[in-house]
Structure formats: C-alpha cells, structure tokens
Design a protein around this motif. Structure first.
Motif, PDB file in Angstrom:
ATOM      1  N   THR A  19     -25.541  -3.842  46.658  1.00 40.57           N
ATOM      2  CA  THR A  19     -24.484  -2.892  47.013  1.00 40.57           C
ATOM      3  C   THR A  19     -25.067  -1.539  47.378  1.00 40.57           C
ATOM      4  N   PHE A  20     -26.086  -1.079  46.632  1.00 40.04           N
ATOM      5  CA  PHE A  20     -26.717   0.197  46.942  1.00 40.04           C
ATOM      6  C   PHE A  20     -27.415   0.135  48.297  1.00 40.04           C
ATOM      7  N   VAL A  21     -28.091  -0.972  48.580  1.00 43.05           N
ATOM      8  CA  VAL A  21     -28.759  -1.133  49.873  1.00 43.05           C
ATOM      9  C   VAL A  21     -27.734  -1.141  51.007  1.00 43.05           C
ATOM     10  N   SER A  22     -26.591  -1.789  50.799  1.00 40.21           N
ATOM     11  CA  SER A  22     -25.541  -1.811  51.813  1.00 40.21           C
ATOM     12  C   SER A  22     -24.996  -0.407  52.076  1.00 40.21           C
ATOM     13  N   LEU A  23     -24.822   0.357  51.000  1.00 39.79           N
ATOM     14  CA  LEU A  23     -24.360   1.738  51.148  1.00 39.79           C
ATOM     15  C   LEU A  23     -25.371   2.567  51.930  1.00 39.79           C
ATOM     16  N   ALA A  24     -26.651   2.406  51.603  1.00 36.78           N
ATOM     17  CA  ALA A  24     -27.696   3.150  52.309  1.00 36.78           C
ATOM     18  C   ALA A  24     -27.751   2.767  53.787  1.00 36.78           C
ATOM     19  N   ALA A  25     -27.551   1.491  54.094  1.00 34.91           N
ATOM     20  CA  ALA A  25     -27.574   1.040  55.485  1.00 34.91           C
ATOM     21  C   ALA A  25     -26.419   1.644  56.273  1.00 34.91           C
ATOM     22  N   ALA A  26     -25.222   1.633  55.690  1.00 37.65           N
ATOM     23  CA  ALA A  26     -24.072   2.232  56.368  1.00 37.65           C
ATOM     24  C   ALA A  26     -24.293   3.716  56.607  1.00 37.65           C
ATOM     25  N   THR A  27     -24.881   4.396  55.608  1.00 39.74           N
ATOM     26  CA  THR A  27     -25.152   5.828  55.742  1.00 39.74           C
ATOM     27  C   THR A  27     -26.204   6.094  56.805  1.00 39.74           C
ATOM     28  N   LEU A  28     -27.227   5.255  56.858  1.00 42.23           N
ATOM     29  CA  LEU A  28     -28.265   5.400  57.874  1.00 42.23           C
ATOM     30  C   LEU A  28     -27.672   5.308  59.277  1.00 42.23           C
ATOM     31  N   VAL A  29     -26.884   4.285  59.525  1.00 46.13           N
ATOM     32  CA  VAL A  29     -26.302   4.101  60.858  1.00 46.13           C
ATOM     33  C   VAL A  29     -25.379   5.273  61.202  1.00 46.13           C
ATOM     34  N   PHE A  30     -24.603   5.715  60.215  1.00 50.33           N
ATOM     35  CA  PHE A  30     -23.685   6.834  60.440  1.00 50.33           C
ATOM     36  C   PHE A  30     -24.442   8.083  60.889  1.00 50.33           C
ATOM     37  N   PHE A  31     -25.547   8.390  60.195  1.00 52.15           N
ATOM     38  CA  PHE A  31     -26.267   9.626  60.519  1.00 52.15           C
ATOM     39  C   PHE A  31     -27.206   9.479  61.715  1.00 52.15           C
ATOM     40  N   LEU A  87     -14.977   6.087  53.092  1.00 51.99           N
ATOM     41  CA  LEU A  87     -16.061   5.673  53.979  1.00 51.99           C
ATOM     42  C   LEU A  87     -15.507   5.110  55.289  1.00 51.99           C
ATOM     43  N   ILE A  88     -14.515   4.242  55.184  1.00 51.77           N
ATOM     44  CA  ILE A  88     -13.924   3.626  56.377  1.00 51.77           C
ATOM     45  C   ILE A  88     -13.234   4.682  57.237  1.00 51.77           C
ATOM     46  N   GLY A  89     -12.421   5.529  56.604  1.00 46.23           N
ATOM     47  CA  GLY A  89     -11.707   6.560  57.357  1.00 46.23           C
ATOM     48  C   GLY A  89     -12.648   7.548  58.017  1.00 46.23           C
ATOM     49  N   GLY A 118     -16.439  16.906  62.301  1.00 44.02           N
ATOM     50  CA  GLY A 118     -16.663  17.448  60.967  1.00 44.02           C
ATOM     51  C   GLY A 118     -15.768  16.830  59.913  1.00 44.02           C
ATOM     52  N   VAL A 119     -14.517  16.542  60.281  1.00 50.04           N
ATOM     53  CA  VAL A 119     -13.598  15.893  59.341  1.00 50.04           C
ATOM     54  C   VAL A 119     -14.112  14.502  58.975  1.00 50.04           C
ATOM     55  N   GLY A 120     -14.551  13.753  59.983  1.00 48.89           N
ATOM     56  CA  GLY A 120     -15.076  12.416  59.721  1.00 48.89           C
ATOM     57  C   GLY A 120     -16.301  12.450  58.825  1.00 48.89           C
ATOM     58  N   GLU A 121     -17.200  13.401  59.088  1.00 46.85           N
ATOM     59  CA  GLU A 121     -18.413  13.509  58.275  1.00 46.85           C
ATOM     60  C   GLU A 121     -18.084  13.879  56.835  1.00 46.85           C
ATOM     61  N   ALA A 122     -17.084  14.746  56.638  1.00 48.13           N
ATOM     62  CA  ALA A 122     -16.718  15.167  55.286  1.00 48.13           C
ATOM     63  C   ALA A 122     -16.299  13.977  54.440  1.00 48.13           C
ATOM     64  N   PHE A 123     -15.433  13.137  54.992  1.00 43.59           N
ATOM     65  CA  PHE A 123     -14.983  11.962  54.244  1.00 43.59           C
ATOM     66  C   PHE A 123     -16.140  11.017  53.947  1.00 43.59           C
ATOM     67  N   PHE A 124     -16.948  10.744  54.950  1.00 49.05           N
ATOM     68  CA  PHE A 124     -18.016   9.763  54.776  1.00 49.05           C
ATOM     69  C   PHE A 124     -19.079  10.271  53.794  1.00 49.05           C
ATOM     70  N   ALA A 128     -20.009   8.689  50.186  1.00 50.12           N
ATOM     71  CA  ALA A 128     -21.315   8.047  50.038  1.00 50.12           C
ATOM     72  C   ALA A 128     -22.058   8.594  48.823  1.00 50.12           C
ATOM     73  N   LEU A 129     -22.040   9.917  48.620  1.00 47.91           N
ATOM     74  CA  LEU A 129     -22.715  10.502  47.464  1.00 47.91           C
ATOM     75  C   LEU A 129     -22.038  10.083  46.160  1.00 47.91           C
ATOM     76  N   ALA A 130     -20.713  10.065  46.157  1.00 45.28           N
ATOM     77  CA  ALA A 130     -19.997   9.635  44.950  1.00 45.28           C
ATOM     78  C   ALA A 130     -20.287   8.170  44.640  1.00 45.28           C
ATOM     79  N   ALA A 131     -20.331   7.343  45.676  1.00 43.41           N
ATOM     80  CA  ALA A 131     -20.631   5.923  45.473  1.00 43.41           C
ATOM     81  C   ALA A 131     -22.045   5.734  44.934  1.00 43.41           C
ATOM     82  N   ALA A 132     -23.003   6.503  45.469  1.00 41.38           N
ATOM     83  CA  ALA A 132     -24.374   6.413  44.970  1.00 41.38           C
ATOM     84  C   ALA A 132     -24.441   6.794  43.498  1.00 41.38           C
ATOM     85  N   SER A 133     -23.679   7.813  43.098  1.00 40.57           N
ATOM     86  CA  SER A 133     -23.641   8.211  41.686  1.00 40.57           C
ATOM     87  C   SER A 133     -22.994   7.128  40.827  1.00 40.57           C
ATOM     88  N   ASP A 134     -21.968   6.460  41.365  1.00 41.18           N
ATOM     89  CA  ASP A 134     -21.334   5.358  40.632  1.00 41.18           C
ATOM     90  C   ASP A 134     -22.325   4.235  40.356  1.00 41.18           C
TER      91      ASP A 134
END
Length: 397
Positions: A19-31, A87-89, A118-124, A128-134
């Motif tokens: 799950t952590f790797v999946s989160l990191a992959a989604a974040t990588l593609v986003f940025f 993340l989706i929104g 900027g709105v899209g980046e704020a949500f994502f 992502a940071l909250a999910a990583a902390s979870d």
C-alpha cells in the motif's frame, strides 16, 4: 552514514508495504505531471504571452494562493471523509486544470488555470502526507515522509526534462496535454488505492486549523521561501548565465532525492531542532552564493548547497507536527503546517518578481538567504516554544 539494522529490530512493523509503494507511485506520477509544466510556465508567460516578470510572478503565485485558500478545508475533509477521496479528487481537478492551460491566451486565463491546478495539488498533497503517516509505525513517520517526498522530487527531476523535450519538438499546447495525460495516470492509481484513514475518525474531531502545525509551519515558510523563488524564476534566470533550466533543476532535485533516500531516518534519529537548524544554515549559504556569484558555476554550487538544506527541513518539521496529534487529526495538522508551504510559494514569486523587475534576479537570492538565516535564528532562540512532550514520540530533541 546509515547504521546497520540490529537483529533485535527484525520484528519492527514494516514501513515499505504494498500500500505504501502504491501511494508513492501515485505521488510520483502526479508530481511528474507538475514537474513537466514547472519550467515551461515562466517561459510561456514571458515569451508567448509577453508578460512582465511581475505578471509572470502573479500567474505562478496563483497556484499557491489557491492552494493556500483551500488548504484548511482540505485538511478537515481528509480527516472527515478519508484520504482516498481527496487523492482521487485532487488528481481529477489537476487533469482539468492542465487541459485548461491549452486555452490560456491571456494573463487572466492563465491565472484561472494555475489557481485550479493549485486546488488539485492541495487535495492530493495533504491526503498523500496524511496517508503516509497512517501507514507508518509511530517511530518511523519522519522516514515515511522522507520516502514519500522522494516521489515529489523525482517528479521535479524527471518532469522538466520531459517538458523541455516536448516543447523542443512540439508546442506549449503539446506540453500541457502531455502533462494532463500523465496526471490522468495518477488518477487511475489513486482510484486503486485502499483507504488508510483510521476507522474511528469522526467529523466532530476534525478542525479546519490546528495550532500544533503553526510553529513547524512558520519555520517551513522561512526555509522554503528561497526554494519557491528559485523554482519560479531559475528557468528565466538561466538565460543570464548561459545554462539550460534542466541543469540547475536537475542538480537540485537529484541532491534532494539522494539525501532523502540515504538520510531518510535522520528526522527520527536527530530530531527537528537539530536537523532543521543545520538545514536552514545550508539553505541560507546556498542562496547567498547564488546571489553573490552570478555565473553558471555560482548558480550550480549555490543550488547544490541549498538543496542539502531543503532535503531535510520539510520532513523533520512535518514529522514534528504530525507527532503532536492523534490519527483522527493528521489531515488537519498536515493541512495547517503545509498551509505555510503554500504561503511561501504564493508570496515568493510576487515578491521576487517585483524585486527582479528593478534590480535583476541576483539580489532576490540574497533576500531569500536572509529569510532562511532568520528561520535558523528563530529556531535556536525559540526552542522553548516547541513542546518538549512531542519530542519523545519522534526522537525530536
């Protein structure tokens, strides 16, 4: 140097899970999508729309201004409704914003597209940071944030190369559409992510603004102001010293990626005060070199030293903020602390663009260096304002 893991640690909860790797992959593609447009927007503003440096700064700043405005709501929503919907929104809004760049034929339209981005980046980003902390064990949250931020900086390293390559063989419109297509991939990956927020979260516990994020946030602002100005205007400043924008951006992102990889556990081992204080000094020195030595070597050396500082400031301070709250308030405290990140990215382009319009870009680096030095002074002189009770949970001392 990273010490060998002792044998007694083999039973420690794992951080690197599917799950952590999946989160990191989604974040990588986003940025990566965000990195593609990073060096192109200033060029587009100056060369295609014929905007002044101050107008370019306003357009760039609107990304962070919009993110800043919605950040408290984002933190609350992430705690109230979960990380996955945010993340989706965020990814969906980002795709729309990048497509709207195609129609940006004036300053007003560019501002609208950048604000939506900027709105899209704020949500994502908050989700992502909250999910990583979870997903992280309590004593490895700094490490988790360091690893996750690798995705962001890999995006900064990879994205500009793609953006300049596409522009070289195509057009500005092609750049926006390629970025939108890549952001769409992050949307698909986010859709496949499971929810990570604790099942016990409640709307009553979530706030719009959390005081535990203020002190780390102020220090983040002072530490990243220079980085924000660097990212906004170095694609234009490189013309004065005879470099391609991909060179300093690549040096910057590469160093941050390497240091956050090999030093991922330093925020947990050394603590926010010690690590961030040293990082702020490095940031100030690097920016001072850029402002004083206005040549290609000066820019590269200054960028490298600044990158050393930037590599460690954010993970340590964000881990400190998260350590002060329970699971049901992680999104809110991340939203509060990262609000100051948006404030820096919103203020720096306007301030630096205005100064550069009359003095050139060199003195702007010196102003940024002074702010980073101020941050170090406040950190050392105001240590009593950082709650000692929070130190034990993340080895911050």
């Amino acid at each position: 140097m990273i010490e060998p893991v002792p044998s007694a640690a083999v039973d420690r909860p794992s951080l690197i899970t599917p799950t952590f790797v999946s989160l990191a992959a989604a974040t990588l593609v986003f940025f990566i999508a965000g990195g593609i447009v990073l060096p192109i927007v200033p060029q587009f503003g100056e060369r295609q729309l014929r905007l002044s440096p101050a107008e370019v700064g306003i357009a760039i700043a609107m990304f962070s201004v919009a993110s800043l405005i919605v950040r408290p709501v984002v933190g609350w929503a992430t705690d109230r409704f979960g990380r996955r919907p945010a993340l989706i929104g965020g990814a969906a809004v980002t795709v729309l914003a990048l497509v709207l760049h195609v129609e940006a034929g004036s300053l007003g339209l560019l501002v609208i597209a950048r604000a939506l981005f900027g709105v899209g980046e704020a949500f994502f980003f908050v989700a992502a940071l909250a999910a990583a902390s979870d997903l992280a064990p309590a004593d490895r949250r700094g490490e988790a944030i360091s690893y996750l931020s690798l995705s962001l900086y890999l995006g900064l390293a990879i994205g500009p190369l793609i953006g300049e390559a596409v522009l070289g063989v195509g057009s500005y419109g092609a750049v926006w559409l390629v970025a939108a297509g890549i952001a769409a991939v992050s949307l698909v990956l986010a859709w496949l992510m499971p929810e990570t927020a604790p099942a016990t979260r409640t709307g009553e516990r979530a706030r719009f603004f959390h005081p535990a994020g203020v002190v780390p946030g102020v220090l983040i602002f002072l530490g990243v102001f220079g980085m924000a100005g660097f990212l906004a205007f170095v694609p234009v400043y490189v013309d004065e010293v005879g470099l391609s924008a991909s060179v300093p951006l690549g040096v910057y992102a590469g160093i941050v990626v390497v240091l956050r990889l090999i030093g991922a556990r330093l925020p947990d081992r050394l603590g926010a005060v010690r690590l961030s204080g040293s990082a702020l000094v490095a940031t100030a020195v690097g920016l001072a070199i850029m402002g004083s030595v206005r040549t290609a070597p000066g820019l590269i050396v200054g960028t490298a030293i600044m990158a050393v500082g930037v590599a460690f400031t954010f993970p340590a301070l964000m881990a400190l903020a998260v350590s002060r709250v329970g699971p049901s308030e992680r999104g809110t405290v991340v939203g509060t602390a990262s609000l100051f990140l948006d404030l820096a990215f919103g203020a720096a382009p306007v301030v630096i663009g205005t100064i550069a319009g009359t003095t050139g870009y060199g003195p702007t680096f010196l102003v940024s260096a002074a702010l980073a030095a101020l941050g170090c002074g406040l950190l050392v002189g105001g240590r009593r304002f950082i709650d000692p009770a929070a130190h034990g949970s993340t080895a911050v001392a």
